[in-house]
Scaffold this motif. Structure first.
Motif, PDB file in Angstrom:
ATOM      1  N   LEU A 367      45.317  36.820  45.655  1.00  0.00           N
ATOM      2  CA  LEU A 367      45.733  35.559  46.268  1.00  0.00           C
ATOM      3  C   LEU A 367      46.115  35.704  47.738  1.00  0.00           C
ATOM      4  N   PHE A 368      46.925  36.698  48.062  1.00  0.00           N
ATOM      5  CA  PHE A 368      47.427  36.801  49.427  1.00  0.00           C
ATOM      6  C   PHE A 368      46.851  38.013  50.171  1.00  0.00           C
ATOM      7  N   ILE A 369      45.780  38.563  49.649  1.00  0.00           N
ATOM      8  CA  ILE A 369      45.144  39.701  50.314  1.00  0.00           C
ATOM      9  C   ILE A 369      44.228  39.195  51.420  1.00  0.00           C
ATOM     10  N   THR A 370      44.427  39.682  52.623  1.00  0.00           N
ATOM     11  CA  THR A 370      43.584  39.278  53.750  1.00  0.00           C
ATOM     12  C   THR A 370      42.687  40.412  54.234  1.00  0.00           C
ATOM     13  N   ASN A 371      42.874  41.616  53.692  1.00  0.00           N
ATOM     14  CA  ASN A 371      42.058  42.740  54.107  1.00  0.00           C
ATOM     15  C   ASN A 371      40.594  42.500  53.739  1.00  0.00           C
ATOM     16  N   GLU A 372      39.712  42.624  54.723  1.00  0.00           N
ATOM     17  CA  GLU A 372      38.293  42.319  54.516  1.00  0.00           C
ATOM     18  C   GLU A 372      37.679  43.203  53.442  1.00  0.00           C
ATOM     19  N   GLY A 373      37.978  44.499  53.462  1.00  0.00           N
ATOM     20  CA  GLY A 373      37.389  45.415  52.501  1.00  0.00           C
ATOM     21  C   GLY A 373      37.809  45.125  51.075  1.00  0.00           C
ATOM     22  N   VAL A 374      39.091  44.836  50.879  1.00  0.00           N
ATOM     23  CA  VAL A 374      39.600  44.569  49.536  1.00  0.00           C
ATOM     24  C   VAL A 374      39.004  43.275  48.989  1.00  0.00           C
ATOM     25  N   ARG A 375      38.905  42.249  49.833  1.00  0.00           N
ATOM     26  CA  ARG A 375      38.342  40.976  49.381  1.00  0.00           C
ATOM     27  C   ARG A 375      36.869  41.129  49.045  1.00  0.00           C
ATOM     28  N   ALA A 376      36.188  41.986  49.773  1.00  0.00           N
ATOM     29  CA  ALA A 376      34.778  42.250  49.457  1.00  0.00           C
ATOM     30  C   ALA A 376      34.660  42.931  48.092  1.00  0.00           C
ATOM     31  N   ILE A 377      35.617  43.791  47.781  1.00  0.00           N
ATOM     32  CA  ILE A 377      35.620  44.461  46.470  1.00  0.00           C
ATOM     33  C   ILE A 377      35.785  43.436  45.356  1.00  0.00           C
ATOM     34  N   TYR A 378      36.673  42.450  45.564  1.00  0.00           N
ATOM     35  CA  TYR A 378      36.851  41.399  44.564  1.00  0.00           C
ATOM     36  C   TYR A 378      35.564  40.601  44.375  1.00  0.00           C
ATOM     37  N   ALA A 379      34.889  40.298  45.479  1.00  0.00           N
ATOM     38  CA  ALA A 379      33.636  39.548  45.386  1.00  0.00           C
ATOM     39  C   ALA A 379      32.594  40.343  44.597  1.00  0.00           C
ATOM     40  N   VAL A 380      32.523  41.651  44.851  1.00  0.00           N
ATOM     41  CA  VAL A 380      31.583  42.505  44.117  1.00  0.00           C
ATOM     42  C   VAL A 380      31.976  42.582  42.648  1.00  0.00           C
ATOM     43  N   LEU A 381      33.292  42.666  42.384  1.00  0.00           N
ATOM     44  CA  LEU A 381      33.771  42.737  40.995  1.00  0.00           C
ATOM     45  C   LEU A 381      33.403  41.470  40.232  1.00  0.00           C
ATOM     46  N   TYR A 382      33.616  40.296  40.867  1.00  0.00           N
ATOM     47  CA  TYR A 382      33.202  39.042  40.242  1.00  0.00           C
ATOM     48  C   TYR A 382      31.709  39.069  39.917  1.00  0.00           C
ATOM     49  N   THR A 383      30.920  39.562  40.874  1.00  0.00           N
ATOM     50  CA  THR A 383      29.461  39.584  40.699  1.00  0.00           C
ATOM     51  C   THR A 383      29.061  40.502  39.557  1.00  0.00           C
ATOM     52  N   VAL A 384      29.687  41.677  39.491  1.00  0.00           N
ATOM     53  CA  VAL A 384      29.377  42.632  38.423  1.00  0.00           C
ATOM     54  C   VAL A 384      29.740  42.048  37.067  1.00  0.00           C
ATOM     55  N   LEU A 385      30.917  41.443  36.965  1.00  0.00           N
ATOM     56  CA  LEU A 385      31.341  40.836  35.705  1.00  0.00           C
ATOM     57  C   LEU A 385      30.408  39.689  35.311  1.00  0.00           C
ATOM     58  N   CYS A 386      29.935  38.952  36.306  1.00  0.00           N
ATOM     59  CA  CYS A 386      28.973  37.880  36.047  1.00  0.00           C
ATOM     60  C   CYS A 386      27.715  38.443  35.405  1.00  0.00           C
ATOM     61  N   VAL A 387      27.190  39.513  35.975  1.00  0.00           N
ATOM     62  CA  VAL A 387      25.969  40.127  35.448  1.00  0.00           C
ATOM     63  C   VAL A 387      26.199  40.644  34.025  1.00  0.00           C
ATOM     64  N   VAL A 388      27.349  41.264  33.796  1.00  0.00           N
ATOM     65  CA  VAL A 388      27.662  41.808  32.467  1.00  0.00           C
ATOM     66  C   VAL A 388      27.719  40.686  31.429  1.00  0.00           C
ATOM     67  N   LEU A 389      28.418  39.597  31.757  1.00  0.00           N
ATOM     68  CA  LEU A 389      28.540  38.489  30.811  1.00  0.00           C
ATOM     69  C   LEU A 389      27.195  37.812  30.566  1.00  0.00           C
ATOM     70  N   LEU A 390      26.405  37.670  31.617  1.00  0.00           N
ATOM     71  CA  LEU A 390      25.080  37.066  31.441  1.00  0.00           C
ATOM     72  C   LEU A 390      24.204  37.937  30.539  1.00  0.00           C
ATOM     73  N   PHE A 391      24.365  39.255  30.663  1.00  0.00           N
ATOM     74  CA  PHE A 391      23.596  40.150  29.796  1.00  0.00           C
ATOM     75  C   PHE A 391      24.050  40.009  28.341  1.00  0.00           C
ATOM     76  N   ILE A 392      25.378  39.918  28.149  1.00  0.00           N
ATOM     77  CA  ILE A 392      25.908  39.798  26.789  1.00  0.00           C
ATOM     78  C   ILE A 392      25.426  38.494  26.128  1.00  0.00           C
ATOM     79  N   SER A 393      25.414  37.416  26.903  1.00  0.00           N
ATOM     80  CA  SER A 393      25.031  36.114  26.342  1.00  0.00           C
ATOM     81  C   SER A 393      23.585  35.742  26.681  1.00  0.00           C
ATOM     82  N   ARG A 394      22.752  36.756  26.925  1.00  0.00           N
ATOM     83  CA  ARG A 394      21.378  36.506  27.379  1.00  0.00           C
ATOM     84  C   ARG A 394      20.578  35.661  26.397  1.00  0.00           C
ATOM     85  N   LYS A 395      20.864  35.790  25.093  1.00  0.00           N
ATOM     86  CA  LYS A 395      20.117  35.019  24.104  1.00  0.00           C
ATOM     87  C   LYS A 395      20.511  33.544  24.110  1.00  0.00           C
ATOM     88  N   GLU A 396      21.707  33.247  24.636  1.00  0.00           N
ATOM     89  CA  GLU A 396      22.184  31.869  24.663  1.00  0.00           C
ATOM     90  C   GLU A 396      21.733  31.118  25.907  1.00  0.00           C
TER      91      GLU A 396
END
Length: 423
Positions: A367-396
């Motif tokens: 929420l209050f993190i302004t560091n560019e590198g850390v926020r980029a890590i969160y964006a990548v983490l969201y993206t990775v989790l998105c891919v994982v969930l899409l793979f799990i629910s790929r049949k749906e």
């Protein structure tokens, strides 16, 4: 002699419902009166008065939405409520974009993008988990299932997210973005209006309103929607300003105040409506409000920012628009990544306890993190989790897309999704 004894409690409940509607409408009035009279209370009392007005308007919206389902589809009713509830966000962002167009110094602050991204992330990071928490508290079930007709919102949200995620590659949000995103929103509203009306079991004030004849009931629903919209429009900005002034007293930066405290005020109506529906046992409908709100914010809200900016600046070139610096591009990308993760969560039309916790924890910890590198890590983490969930629910995924197409074609769907089975 027994009939009156049976009918009396029912009549009494109806009377109490009308008294409650009248009382809630009265709570809305101070927010309207103070705003129209140009009276500016001190920050703390102002936050209380305008905050209660917004809360009361949310009650009116929820009752009107439930009653409206007697005449129009649930999806269209929820979409209309979502538009009304998000009016404060449009108002605040339009003002910030207008100021950015009139003053280059304001444009450099990036407050319009800060408010837009903060509002979008609050909606998913706080709103969705709260509805799930209320659902879990009321039912003890660990999985919230939404109607198959929500496939329409999810597909449009996915298309909008896929488009917005590439905006950070450019240095401006332009009128071309307006044309594409607003067109998506118009298409979404058109297809939503084609969904068949569903039977709904009304309770409380909505049930009392539902007992009226068609013409009086419809007139009352429209009047309540308009009254609630006026209340929200009049109260949200001074409520946000009161919160900002309170935050300034504690030395919080302007960017963070605009990004988090102002959206906290402007996003509260739709979150409150969703929570009220969830508390009354309609968590799926409550989640529908939030998903619909996300669709219209991710299309219409972003699409209207360049219009306000260009009208203020007077430069109507197709390649010109609201400027984006490095931080603003990061904010948009992070918000789009969160949106992609949220879509993946509901791609099988279900949200589990771990997914709800994940949405909140990932939001709260950055929420209050302004560091560019850390926020980029969160964006990548969201993206990775998105891919994982899409793979799990790929049949749906194909089923969800087909359901969305079926809704667009006006076909009836069995409301509840299929059991996905093991894996």
């Amino acid at each position: 002699m027994s009939a009156p004894a049976i009918d009396e409690p029912v009549e009494s409940r109806y009377q109490r419902s009308w008294v409650l509607i009248g009382f809630i409408a009265l709570v809305c009035l101070p927010g309207i009166v103070l705003r129209l009279a140009g009276i500016h209370p001190d920050p703390v009392p102002g936050a209380i008065v305008f905050g209660f007005a917004i809360l009361a308007a949310a009650f009116l919206l929820s009752w009107a939405a439930e009653t409206a389902e007697m005449d129009i589809s649930q999806g269209l009713a929820l979409a209309i409520i979502a538009i009304i509830a998000v009016l404060p966000e449009y108002a605040v962002d339009a003002v910030l974009a207008w100021k950015a167009g009139a003053d280059p110094a304001e444009a450099e602050k990036g407050l319009a993008i800060a408010n837009m991204t903060g509002g979008n992330r609050l909606l998913i990071g706080v709103g969705w988990p709260i509805v799930f928490l209320l659902f879990f508290y009321r039912t003890k079930l660990k999985e919230l299932v939404v109607n198959r007709q929500r496939s329409l919102e999810l597909v449009f949200l996915a298309v909008a997210t896929l488009y917005v995620i590439f905006i950070p590659l450019r240095s401006h949000v332009t009128i071309i973005d307006t044309i594409i995103l607003v067109s998506l929103f118009i298409m979404y509203m058109y297809f939503t209006s084609k969904v068949e009306t569903e039977h709904v079991e009304l309770v409380g004030p909505a049930k009392a309103m539902g007992q009226l004849r068609d013409a009086p009931r419809r007139s009352l629903v429209i009047a309540m929607l308009v009254f609630a919209a006026v209340t929200i429009f009049c109260s949200a900005e001074p409520f946000a300003e009161s919160l900002v002034h309170i935050g300034e007293d504690f030395g919080v930066s302007e960017f963070l105040l605009i990004q988090w405290l102002a959206p906290l005020a402007s996003e509260s109506p739709e979150v409150l409506v969703a929570c009220l529906l969830a508390w009354r046992g309609r968590a799926a409908a409550g989640m529908g409000v939030l998903i619909s709100s996300k669709v219209n914010q991710w299309t219409l809200l972003i699409g209207t920012l360049p219009i306000a900016f260009l009208l203020s600046s007077g430069d109507f070139g197709f390649t010109h628009g609201l400027p984006l610096d490095t931080r603003q591009r990061e904010e948009i990308f992070l918000t789009a990544a969160q949106s992609a993760f949220a879509i993946a969560v509901f791609m099988n039309l279900r949200m589990g306890k771990l997914e709800a916790i994940g949405l909140f924890v990932l939001f709260a910890t950055q929420l209050f993190i302004t560091n560019e590198g850390v926020r980029a890590i969160y964006a990548v983490l969201y993206t990775v989790l998105c891919v994982v969930l899409l793979f799990i629910s790929r049949k749906e995924i194909p089923h969800t897309v087909r359901d969305a197409i079926a809704v667009m074609r006006g076909r009836d769907l069995d409301p509840w999704p299929r059991d996905p089975g093991p894996g």
